[in-house]
Design a protein around this motif. Structure first.
Motif, PDB file in Angstrom:
ATOM      1  N   ILE A  18       0.864  -1.182   0.000  1.00 22.06           N
ATOM      2  CA  ILE A  18       0.000   0.000   0.000  1.00 22.06           C
ATOM      3  C   ILE A  18       0.900   1.231   0.000  1.00 22.06           C
ATOM      4  O   ILE A  18       1.872   1.298   0.759  1.00 22.06           O
ATOM      5  CB  ILE A  18      -0.899   0.028   1.263  1.00 22.06           C
ATOM      6  CG1 ILE A  18      -1.587  -1.330   1.481  1.00 22.06           C
ATOM      7  CG2 ILE A  18      -1.902   1.174   1.194  1.00 22.06           C
ATOM      8  CD1 ILE A  18      -2.472  -1.797   0.354  1.00 22.06           C
ATOM      9  N   PHE A  40       0.350  -1.609  -5.106  1.00 21.90           N
ATOM     10  CA  PHE A  40       1.348  -2.071  -6.078  1.00 21.90           C
ATOM     11  C   PHE A  40       1.896  -3.387  -5.544  1.00 21.90           C
ATOM     12  O   PHE A  40       1.506  -3.829  -4.460  1.00 21.90           O
ATOM     13  CB  PHE A  40       2.442  -1.008  -6.281  1.00 21.90           C
ATOM     14  CG  PHE A  40       3.233  -0.652  -5.057  1.00 21.90           C
ATOM     15  CD1 PHE A  40       4.423  -1.285  -4.763  1.00 21.90           C
ATOM     16  CD2 PHE A  40       2.783   0.336  -4.179  1.00 21.90           C
ATOM     17  CE1 PHE A  40       5.157  -0.947  -3.627  1.00 21.90           C
ATOM     18  CE2 PHE A  40       3.520   0.692  -3.046  1.00 21.90           C
ATOM     19  CZ  PHE A  40       4.702   0.041  -2.774  1.00 21.90           C
ATOM     20  N   GLU A  66      11.756   2.208   4.264  1.00 19.36           N
ATOM     21  CA  GLU A  66      10.353   2.418   4.669  1.00 19.36           C
ATOM     22  C   GLU A  66       9.994   1.252   5.590  1.00 19.36           C
ATOM     23  O   GLU A  66       9.921   0.107   5.140  1.00 19.36           O
ATOM     24  CB  GLU A  66       9.409   2.400   3.455  1.00 19.36           C
ATOM     25  CG  GLU A  66       9.657   3.505   2.435  1.00 19.36           C
ATOM     26  CD  GLU A  66       8.575   3.576   1.350  1.00 19.36           C
ATOM     27  OE1 GLU A  66       7.658   2.732   1.335  1.00 19.36           O
ATOM     28  OE2 GLU A  66       8.658   4.485   0.504  1.00 19.36           O
ATOM     29  N   GLU A  68       7.405  -0.980   7.713  1.00 19.52           N
ATOM     30  CA  GLU A  68       5.962  -1.222   7.547  1.00 19.52           C
ATOM     31  C   GLU A  68       5.499  -2.445   8.347  1.00 19.52           C
ATOM     32  O   GLU A  68       6.273  -3.380   8.575  1.00 19.52           O
ATOM     33  CB  GLU A  68       5.633  -1.432   6.053  1.00 19.52           C
ATOM     34  CG  GLU A  68       6.214  -0.311   5.184  1.00 19.52           C
ATOM     35  CD  GLU A  68       5.577  -0.124   3.821  1.00 19.52           C
ATOM     36  OE1 GLU A  68       4.593  -0.816   3.501  1.00 19.52           O
ATOM     37  OE2 GLU A  68       6.090   0.744   3.078  1.00 19.52           O
ATOM     38  N   ASP A  97      10.022  -1.770   3.047  1.00 19.70           N
ATOM     39  CA  ASP A  97       9.741  -1.556   1.620  1.00 19.70           C
ATOM     40  C   ASP A  97      10.893  -0.715   1.086  1.00 19.70           C
ATOM     41  O   ASP A  97      10.816   0.514   1.043  1.00 19.70           O
ATOM     42  CB  ASP A  97       8.379  -0.846   1.491  1.00 19.70           C
ATOM     43  CG  ASP A  97       8.082  -0.381   0.080  1.00 19.70           C
ATOM     44  OD1 ASP A  97       8.775  -0.822  -0.856  1.00 19.70           O
ATOM     45  OD2 ASP A  97       7.149   0.440  -0.088  1.00 19.70           O
ATOM     46  N   LYS A 118      10.934  -0.648  -6.669  1.00 16.17           N
ATOM     47  CA  LYS A 118      10.495  -1.254  -5.408  1.00 16.17           C
ATOM     48  C   LYS A 118      10.477  -2.775  -5.421  1.00 16.17           C
ATOM     49  O   LYS A 118      10.169  -3.392  -4.400  1.00 16.17           O
ATOM     50  CB  LYS A 118       9.075  -0.760  -5.074  1.00 16.17           C
ATOM     51  CG  LYS A 118       9.047   0.659  -4.532  1.00 16.17           C
ATOM     52  CD  LYS A 118       7.631   1.112  -4.294  1.00 16.17           C
ATOM     53  CE  LYS A 118       7.540   2.422  -3.553  1.00 16.17           C
ATOM     54  NZ  LYS A 118       7.728   2.309  -2.096  1.00 16.17           N
ATOM     55  N   THR A 186       4.099   3.039   4.880  1.00 17.72           N
ATOM     56  CA  THR A 186       5.118   3.501   5.837  1.00 17.72           C
ATOM     57  C   THR A 186       4.719   4.815   6.494  1.00 17.72           C
ATOM     58  O   THR A 186       4.144   5.696   5.847  1.00 17.72           O
ATOM     59  CB  THR A 186       6.492   3.661   5.127  1.00 17.72           C
ATOM     60  OG1 THR A 186       7.500   3.819   6.126  1.00 17.72           O
ATOM     61  CG2 THR A 186       6.547   4.863   4.188  1.00 17.72           C
TER      62      THR A 186
END
Ligand SMILES: O=C([O-])CC(=O)C(=O)O
Ligand SMILES: [Mg+2]
Length: 218
Positions: A18, A40, A66, A68, A97, A118, A186
């Protein structure tokens, strides 16, 4: 919950992520706060576990971290209602992430998908399975240090879309399967890491539950 879920990192077929689920993070990168979840994916080959390293692809100099909350799906499900969403959660994990912000910015400008920025190998460092009863979704603290300096320190109560909302939204379009991983976005404080840096990240759950993980960036 079946026992195989403890081994979710080897059975995971998809990682759904997300974007911009915390308004402070959306704002720090100059993005508008979304009115519906932005989703994604990362390939399952993005997963990396301790004591392995986060590898920056050779042509790039840095990545952004990031931190999460990861949600691990137990039952295969479609079109889940908000009331049923919780039953489909098998457990949780701490995840990163890792993102090439420069590549993502270039792709965004051109209107292209974010996958390369990513989804490269080791872009999803992930901790061990965390039992469902260790986590109260409304009060999870997520933090991340780079070289012992605190960079991110957020709370899941600040999510724009709650975990049940995310399961409802995703399962309307994409079948969620046993072992799938959802990265829930994040909090603010994202920033660069370079080769030689060390990331330590942690999650604080219910009743003093704490989990930390450490990755070297190479
Ligand atoms: O790259 C971004 O800013 C989107 C994202 O993954 C997040 O918000 O967690
Ligand atoms: Mg993210």
């Amino acid at each position: 919950m079946t026992d195989t879920l403890k081994d979710f990192r080897s059975i995971c077929r998809k990682i759904i992520c997300i974007g911009r689920n915390y308004s402070e993070h959306a704002k720090e990168l100059g993005n508008v706060v979304p009115t519906q979840p932005i989703i994604f994916m990362k390939p399952s080959t993005a997963l990396v576990i301790e004591p392995n390293d986060i590898k920056i692809p050779s042509e790039w100099d840095e990545l952004h971290h990031e931190v999460e909350l990861g949600v691990i799906i137990d039952k295969t499900c479609q079109n889940v209602s908000k009331e049923e969403a919780e039953e489909n959660i098998g457990g949780y994990c701490l995840a990163l992430d890792m993102t090439s912000r420069k590549i993502q910015d270039d792709l965004k400008k051109q209107g292209h998908p974010w996958l390369l920025s990513k989804g490269f190998d080791t872009s999803c460092p992930c901790g061990d399975f965390i039992e469902k009863n260790q986590i109260d979704l409304s009060s999870v603290n997520l933090w991340l240090n780079v070289n012992e300096n605190i960079k991110q320190n957020g709370h899941t109560c600040d999510m724009i879309f709650s975990v049940p909302d995310l399961i409802v939204f995703i399962s309307k379009y994409i079948t969620l399967e046993h072992g799938d991983l959802i990265l829930t976005g994040t909090p603010s404080g994202v920033g660069p890491v370079k080769r030689g840096d060390q990331i330590t990240a942690g999650i604080n759950g219910k009743d003093d539950f704490k989990y930390t993980m450490k990755f070297n960036v190479v």
